[in-house]
Every structure is written in C-alpha cells, then in structure tokens.
Design a protein around this motif. Structure first.
Motif, PDB file in Angstrom:
ATOM      1  N   MET A 104      52.261  18.446  25.254  1.00 55.20           N
ATOM      2  CA  MET A 104      52.426  18.594  26.704  1.00 55.20           C
ATOM      3  C   MET A 104      52.694  20.044  27.093  1.00 55.20           C
ATOM      4  SD  MET A 104      51.719  16.007  28.453  1.00 55.20           S
ATOM      5  CE  MET A 104      52.447  16.139  30.079  1.00 55.20           C
ATOM      6  N   LEU A 105      53.443  20.749  26.269  1.00 54.29           N
ATOM      7  CA  LEU A 105      53.712  22.147  26.616  1.00 54.29           C
ATOM      8  C   LEU A 105      52.428  22.974  26.560  1.00 54.29           C
ATOM      9  CD1 LEU A 105      57.206  22.709  24.982  1.00 54.29           C
ATOM     10  CD2 LEU A 105      56.655  22.254  27.365  1.00 54.29           C
ATOM     11  N   VAL A 107      49.447  21.573  27.145  1.00 57.87           N
ATOM     12  CA  VAL A 107      48.671  21.077  28.281  1.00 57.87           C
ATOM     13  C   VAL A 107      49.093  21.796  29.568  1.00 57.87           C
ATOM     14  CG1 VAL A 107      48.370  19.065  29.771  1.00 57.87           C
ATOM     15  CG2 VAL A 107      48.110  18.825  27.307  1.00 57.87           C
ATOM     16  N   VAL A 108      50.400  21.964  29.729  1.00 55.43           N
ATOM     17  CA  VAL A 108      50.919  22.630  30.919  1.00 55.43           C
ATOM     18  C   VAL A 108      50.325  24.032  31.029  1.00 55.43           C
ATOM     19  CG1 VAL A 108      53.000  23.632  31.925  1.00 55.43           C
ATOM     20  CG2 VAL A 108      53.054  21.314  31.050  1.00 55.43           C
ATOM     21  N   TYR A 111      46.429  23.858  31.847  1.00 57.93           N
ATOM     22  CA  TYR A 111      46.328  22.823  32.849  1.00 57.93           C
ATOM     23  C   TYR A 111      44.915  22.512  33.357  1.00 57.93           C
ATOM     24  CZ  TYR A 111      48.049  20.564  37.116  1.00 57.93           C
ATOM     25  OH  TYR A 111      48.340  19.721  38.117  1.00 57.93           O
ATOM     26  N   PHE A 114      41.959  21.901  30.830  1.00 60.33           N
ATOM     27  CA  PHE A 114      42.093  20.640  30.129  1.00 60.33           C
ATOM     28  C   PHE A 114      41.571  19.478  30.975  1.00 60.33           C
ATOM     29  CE2 PHE A 114      44.654  16.935  28.928  1.00 60.33           C
ATOM     30  CZ  PHE A 114      44.453  16.917  27.570  1.00 60.33           C
ATOM     31  N   ARG A 115      41.943  19.496  32.255  1.00 59.09           N
ATOM     32  CA  ARG A 115      41.598  18.384  33.133  1.00 59.09           C
ATOM     33  C   ARG A 115      40.099  18.232  33.334  1.00 59.09           C
ATOM     34  NH1 ARG A 115      43.576  16.691  38.782  1.00 59.09           N
ATOM     35  NH2 ARG A 115      42.426  14.825  38.246  1.00 59.09           N
TER      36      ARG A 115
END
Lengths: 200, 182
Positions: A104-105, A107-108, A111, A114-115
C-alpha cells in the motif's frame, strides 16, 4: 518443535497468505484453510469450520479474525499455555498485515499510474476466476476428504462437519436463505446454533 | 492542518470504526465515511479512490483502507496508528473468545450448537463464491480456470499458493504481449 520455530513457521505462512490474497476475505480463507488444515495439519477441518463461524459473527474482517484465532489455537494446542497462544495470535495477525503495508505504501506513491495500468487490470481479469475456484475448493475440502492411494482416489466425507442427512439439509436451507432470502449471515449462524440444539 | 491530528486520536477513531464493522471491507465504508468526513479528515469525494485502490491491492481490504487513510493524515506513522487501531477491538474480542472457547468446546450444549453451525458455515462460503462467479466468469475459459483451480486444490491437493503465482505469471504475460506491446 520449539516455540520459536513454530512462531517462525506461523509468521512465514501468514506473510505468504497476506501477500497472495486477491479478492477479499473468502479468498483469504481458502489460503488459510489450505495452509493450516491441509499443508501443516495444525487444525482439523471441524476446528477450522468453528473458527470461521466465530470470525464471521465478531466485528472485524473475517480474514484478520481467523488469523488471530488460528495463531492462538496453533500455539495453545502445541504448548497448553495461554501466553504462548497470545504470542501466536499476535504473530499471525501482524505477519498477515505486513505485505499489505509495504504494497500500500508503494501504491500510494505511484497512485495514478497504478490505477490506470492496463497490465494490472488484465492480470486481475485472469486471477479473479482462479480465486473463485479457490473459494469453491475451500468449501469442498470442508465437506469431503480426498486421499490418493497411488492413482486411486479415496473420497470420504468430513464426518465432523456432516455427520448425517440433517446436516446436508441445514447446508441447503442456509444456502437458499442466504442466496435468495438475503438473510444476514450472523442471524443465520444464530439460527443454526438453535437448530443444532434442537436436532442433535 | 492534517499534520496536527495526534496519533492517539487516529488510533481511537479507527478503533471505533473497527469495533462497529461486522463483516469486513464493504461494511466498513459507511462507518469510515461518517467518522472521517465528519472530522474533516478526508473529504467524501476522495473515498471512492481509496476504496478502489484498497480493493485491488492484495491483503485484507479493511486493513488497506486504514493504511491508506492513515497515510493521508500523518504519513507512515499515521498508517501504523490507523491499522493498529482498526484491528485492536476484533483482536481482543477474538482472543477472549479463543481462551473461553477452548474451555467450553467439549461442553455438550456447545458441541450441539456447533454441530448445527458447521454446515451453515460452508453454505456461507458457497454463496459469495457463486455471486463472484456470476460477476467475473464471463467467458468459457474463465470457467475452465475456475474449475481447474477448484479441482487442482480440492482433489489433487495442489497448494493455492502455486495456483495464484502461476495464474499471476500467465495473466501478466498474456496481457503484456496481447495488449501492451503489439
């Protein structure tokens, strides 16, 4: 096996589960069940089924709850000490969350890329059907046991979960009530407990 | 102003969220929304993004949401406070039940109640599986993939770990060569 070695094995097992769970709590259950019941044989099918029931009725995500419970049971079962059980549940729960933290870190940080990644979306479209199969397998393993004698499969029922025809009736009724009646799972488990007290 | 949110407060608010979430990820969303937007911590319009990302990353969705939201508030420290907060209530409850239940497992009433519960648990695993299958198994090869992994794990005793790793690799390779590269 020493307590330290068992804790280490527990930590590794739940670390892998945390990293490889795609698709929510039931996908995680299928992984936990396979590692804990089939691979390590730490718990029996019926003990695991009880844990799932309790995890479903208590607050919190079902995956975390069952990890906490399994961690306790494995260490308590091996040592008979409640304190060791507490360490077991802390180990399993934290190990389960650690991969999420790292991922998650990242991914943040990445951001938007990734989406919108087509590569990610495409890969997930492959994974989802496989996860459906894994969840189905978790249910099947709690119903029947398959033992291979060379090339000959020996299939037997899990008697602790399905001792008689009444238990199959309960399965069918609960499936219908949940699927088409949309009855709340917690209410269903409470009704099932009452049915158990009356029928058995 | 986000820098001023104290860590203990993040911990407590997420503990409250964790205590009132029964059933995991999706049940958590309305409670998160109520608690976080009321305090002006995270605006409502950011929530769909947080949920979508938490859903697609591996692991427990509720934990992912806590990590993400906590990170918004206080960085890595915030995500640790939020995550520990959101799991603490259920951790304590499960621990209490686990200790209590080992003493009562052989009680005949408890045994009879659980005899009724066990088949119902399996029904509760089958229902989300059927719902997921209807949503994601749209083509024939999706069904082959689902059926193949079911048979491999349930009948051939293959570990799901290998299934997930190999499908990840195959899916990645196919997507790369069919959609990204050509």
């Amino acid at each position: 096996m020493s307590i330290a070695a068992l804790l280490l094995q527990l930590a590794w097992t739940f670390l892998v589960i945390g990293a490889l769970t795609f698709g929510g709590g039931y996908a995680m259950l299928s992984l936990i069940q396979n590692e804990v019941v089939v691979h390590h044989a730490w718990l029996s099918e019926s003990a695991f089924t009880d844990i799932v029931a309790i995890s479903q009725m208590t607050p919190g995500p079902i995956g975390i709850n069952s990890a906490t419970y399994v961690g306790y049971d494995v260490l308590y079962g091996a040592t008979g000490s409640h304190l060791a059980g507490v360490f077991g549940s802390m180990t399993a729960t934290l190990a389960l969350m650690l991969p999420s933290f790292v991922i998650m870190l990242l991914v943040v940080r990445f951001y938007t890329r990734f989406r919108t990644s087509r590569l990610y979306g495409g890969t997930m479209a492959w994974l989802k059907p496989a996860v459906v199969g894994l969840i189905g397998a978790a249910a099947v393993i709690l119903m029947v046991k398959v033992h291979w004698d060379g090339w000959v499969p020996e299939v037997s029922l899990v008697r602790d979960n399905f001792p008689d025809w009444k238990s199959w009736g309960l399965l069918a009724a609960a499936f219908a009530a949940s699927k088409w009646g949309r009855v709340n799972p917690i209410l269903l488990i409470l009704l099932a407990a009452a049915a158990g007290l009356i029928l058995y | 102003m986000n820098q001023q949110v104290p860590l203990w407060k993040i911990f407590l608010v997420f503990a409250k969220i964790g205590a009132f979430t029964i059933g995991g990820g999706y049940a958590m969303i309305p409670i998160i929304q109520a608690e976080l937007s009321r305090r002006g911590w995270i605006p409502d319009e950011d929530l769909p993004d947080i949920v979508a990302l938490s859903q697609s990353a591996p692991g427990v969705m509720a934990v992912n949401i806590s990590i993400f939201a906590g990170h918004r508030l206080r960085g890595v420290k915030g995500s640790i406070a939020a995550t520990l907060g959101s799991i603490t209530p259920s951790f304590l409850i499960i621990l209490a039940i686990a200790m209590f239940f080992t003493a009562f497992r052989d009680n005949p009433f408890v045994e009879r109640a659980f005899q009724g519960i066990r088949p119902v648990v399996i029904a509760l695993i089958l229902v989300p599986m059927v719902n997921m299958a209807r949503k994601c198994c749209l083509r024939w090869w999706h069904w082959v993939l689902a059926g193949g992994s079911l048979v491999a794990v349930a009948l051939l005793n293959v570990s799901p770990v290998y299934i997930i790793l190999s499908v990840l690799a195959i899916g990645f390779a196919v997507t790369y060569f069919k959609e990204v590269r050509p």
